[in-house]
Design a protein around this motif. Structure first.
Motif, short mmCIF file in Angstrom:
data_model
loop_
_atom_site.label_atom_id
_atom_site.label_comp_id
_atom_site.label_asym_id
_atom_site.label_seq_id
_atom_site.Cartn_x
_atom_site.Cartn_y
_atom_site.Cartn_z
N MET A 1 11.58 28.40 11.40
CA MET A 1 11.88 26.99 11.21
C MET A 1 10.59 26.18 11.22
SD MET A 1 14.64 25.20 11.09
CE MET A 1 15.42 23.72 11.07
N ASP A 2 10.42 25.31 10.24
CA ASP A 2 9.24 24.47 10.16
C ASP A 2 9.30 23.38 11.23
OD1 ASP A 2 8.25 25.83 7.93
OD2 ASP A 2 9.42 24.58 6.56
N LYS A 3 8.14 23.03 11.75
CA LYS A 3 8.06 21.98 12.75
C LYS A 3 7.54 20.71 12.10
CE LYS A 3 6.38 20.78 17.26
NZ LYS A 3 5.13 20.52 17.90
N LEU A 4 8.29 19.63 12.27
CA LEU A 4 7.91 18.33 11.71
C LEU A 4 7.72 17.33 12.84
CD1 LEU A 4 10.52 18.10 8.81
CD2 LEU A 4 8.23 19.07 8.74
N GLU A 5 6.59 16.61 12.80
CA GLU A 5 6.29 15.61 13.81
C GLU A 5 6.27 14.23 13.13
OE1 GLU A 5 2.22 14.42 16.05
OE2 GLU A 5 2.76 16.55 16.10
N LEU A 6 7.14 13.33 13.56
CA LEU A 6 7.23 12.00 12.95
C LEU A 6 5.87 11.31 12.99
CD1 LEU A 6 8.97 9.79 11.64
CD2 LEU A 6 9.39 8.91 13.94
N TYR A 7 5.44 10.81 11.83
CA TYR A 7 4.17 10.10 11.76
C TYR A 7 4.34 8.64 11.35
CZ TYR A 7 -0.55 8.76 10.62
OH TYR A 7 -1.74 8.09 10.58
N LEU A 8 5.25 8.39 10.38
CA LEU A 8 5.40 7.04 9.84
C LEU A 8 6.87 6.81 9.51
CD1 LEU A 8 3.83 4.53 8.85
CD2 LEU A 8 3.59 5.69 6.65
N SER A 9 7.43 5.74 10.05
CA SER A 9 8.85 5.48 9.86
C SER A 9 9.14 4.83 8.52
CB SER A 9 9.37 4.57 10.98
OG SER A 9 8.92 3.25 10.78
N GLU A 10 10.36 4.99 8.07
CA GLU A 10 10.83 4.36 6.84
C GLU A 10 10.68 2.84 6.92
OE1 GLU A 10 14.76 4.35 3.96
OE2 GLU A 10 15.02 4.83 6.08
N ALA A 11 10.98 2.27 8.08
CA ALA A 11 10.88 0.81 8.25
C ALA A 11 9.44 0.33 8.04
CB ALA A 11 11.39 0.40 9.63
N ASP A 12 8.48 1.04 8.58
CA ASP A 12 7.07 0.67 8.41
C ASP A 12 6.64 0.82 6.95
OD1 ASP A 12 6.76 0.03 11.09
OD2 ASP A 12 5.95 2.00 11.63
N ILE A 13 7.12 1.85 6.30
CA ILE A 13 6.80 2.06 4.88
C ILE A 13 7.34 0.90 4.06
CG2 ILE A 13 7.27 3.51 2.85
CD1 ILE A 13 7.43 5.91 4.86
N GLN A 14 8.61 0.56 4.26
CA GLN A 14 9.24 -0.50 3.47
C GLN A 14 8.59 -1.86 3.71
OE1 GLN A 14 11.25 0.14 0.98
NE2 GLN A 14 11.14 2.30 1.54
N LYS A 15 8.18 -2.13 4.94
CA LYS A 15 7.50 -3.39 5.25
C LYS A 15 6.18 -3.49 4.49
CE LYS A 15 5.57 -6.02 9.10
NZ LYS A 15 5.27 -6.02 10.53
N ALA A 16 5.40 -2.41 4.48
CA ALA A 16 4.11 -2.41 3.78
C ALA A 16 4.30 -2.55 2.27
CB ALA A 16 3.34 -1.13 4.11
N ILE A 17 5.33 -1.92 1.73
CA ILE A 17 5.61 -2.01 0.30
C ILE A 17 5.94 -3.45 -0.08
CG2 ILE A 17 7.26 -1.37 -1.51
CD1 ILE A 17 7.30 1.46 -0.23
N LYS A 18 6.75 -4.12 0.70
CA LYS A 18 7.11 -5.52 0.40
C LYS A 18 5.88 -6.41 0.40
CE LYS A 18 11.84 -5.25 2.07
NZ LYS A 18 12.76 -5.62 3.15
N ILE A 19 5.01 -6.21 1.36
CA ILE A 19 3.77 -7.01 1.44
C ILE A 19 2.89 -6.75 0.22
CG2 ILE A 19 1.60 -7.28 2.72
CD1 ILE A 19 3.32 -6.75 5.30
N TYR A 20 2.76 -5.48 -0.16
CA TYR A 20 1.93 -5.16 -1.33
C TYR A 20 2.55 -5.72 -2.62
CZ TYR A 20 -1.19 -2.87 -4.53
OH TYR A 20 -2.11 -2.65 -5.52
N ALA A 21 3.85 -5.64 -2.73
CA ALA A 21 4.53 -6.16 -3.93
C ALA A 21 4.26 -7.65 -4.08
CB ALA A 21 6.03 -5.89 -3.84
N GLU A 22 4.24 -8.38 -3.00
CA GLU A 22 3.93 -9.82 -3.07
C GLU A 22 2.52 -10.04 -3.61
OE1 GLU A 22 5.81 -12.55 -2.93
OE2 GLU A 22 7.42 -11.07 -2.87
N LYS A 23 1.59 -9.22 -3.20
CA LYS A 23 0.22 -9.31 -3.70
C LYS A 23 0.20 -9.09 -5.21
CE LYS A 23 -4.27 -6.99 -3.31
NZ LYS A 23 -5.08 -6.04 -2.53
N ILE A 24 0.91 -8.09 -5.68
CA ILE A 24 0.97 -7.79 -7.12
C ILE A 24 1.67 -8.93 -7.86
CG2 ILE A 24 1.92 -6.20 -8.86
CD1 ILE A 24 -0.59 -5.20 -7.34
N ASN A 25 2.72 -9.45 -7.29
CA ASN A 25 3.43 -10.58 -7.92
C ASN A 25 2.51 -11.77 -8.12
OD1 ASN A 25 5.93 -9.29 -8.16
ND2 ASN A 25 6.55 -9.89 -6.09
N ILE A 26 1.63 -12.02 -7.19
CA ILE A 26 0.68 -13.14 -7.31
C ILE A 26 -0.42 -12.80 -8.31
CG2 ILE A 26 -1.09 -14.44 -6.07
CD1 ILE A 26 0.81 -14.19 -3.56
#
Length: 172
Positions: A1-26
């Motif tokens: 069985m592979d061992k996976l250690e959480l590094y980055l949550s989905e919530a943190d990913i989505q927050k960063a994407i929204k911020i970057y999208a605003e930069k691109i929109n501008i």
């Protein structure tokens, strides 16, 4: 069985994407943007980013590879090139991870040969210690340690891409 250690949550990913999208929109307000995603890894990131763009955009993809399991082959293969003409256009190249920078360097050079008006590169994650000589400007949403990661598009031998979070892959 592979061992996976959480590094980055989905919530943190989505927050960063929204911020970057605003930069691109501008930056690209009132302009058509040619968005090119590198398959297969950037598929999830690209999809989520595009959902937040308010600009007029065109979507295209390239399929490239240089890894087998967890090892770089040092041989970049282009399986599918873009299908649209980007000459004179503003291009956003969307990548999942800059590791050695070798694959992305080849892709950038190929796209620059097609004479876009501008070429902006964004990656979800960057392993800056792995590519000290990478010469192209880019935006990175996150910096990762020199660890093999899976989830949110990152894979190990075509497994784990579908996980919503990013994990450090420890293998068996």
């Amino acid at each position: 069985m592979d061992k996976l250690e959480l590094y980055l949550s989905e919530a943190d990913i989505q927050k960063a994407i929204k911020i970057y999208a605003e930069k691109i929109n501008i930056l690209y307000a009132d302009k058509k943007l040619y968005c090119i995603g590198l398959l297969n890894g950037a598929l999830f990131f690209m999809s989520d980013l595009l959902k937040h763009l308010k600009n007029c955009f065109v979507v295209d993809t390239m399929s490239v590879a240089s890894y087998e399991k967890i090892t770089s082959t040092n041989n970049v293969k282009i399986y599918k090139d873009i299908s649209k003409d980007i000459a004179g256009q503003d291009v956003l190249l969307i990548e999942d991870l800059i590791d050695t920078g070798q694959t992305l360097s080849v892709v950038i050079e190929k796209l620059q040969e097609k004479k876009p008006n501008s070429l902006r590169v964004v990656c979800l994650a960057d392993k800056t210690d792995m590519h000290p000589n990478f010469k192209y400007p880019y935006d990175a949403l996150f910096t990762f340690p020199n660890e093999f990661v899976v989830g949110y598009g990152f894979d190990y031998d075509d497994q784990y891409r579908q996980l919503p979070d990013v994990y450090i892959f420890r293998g068996e």
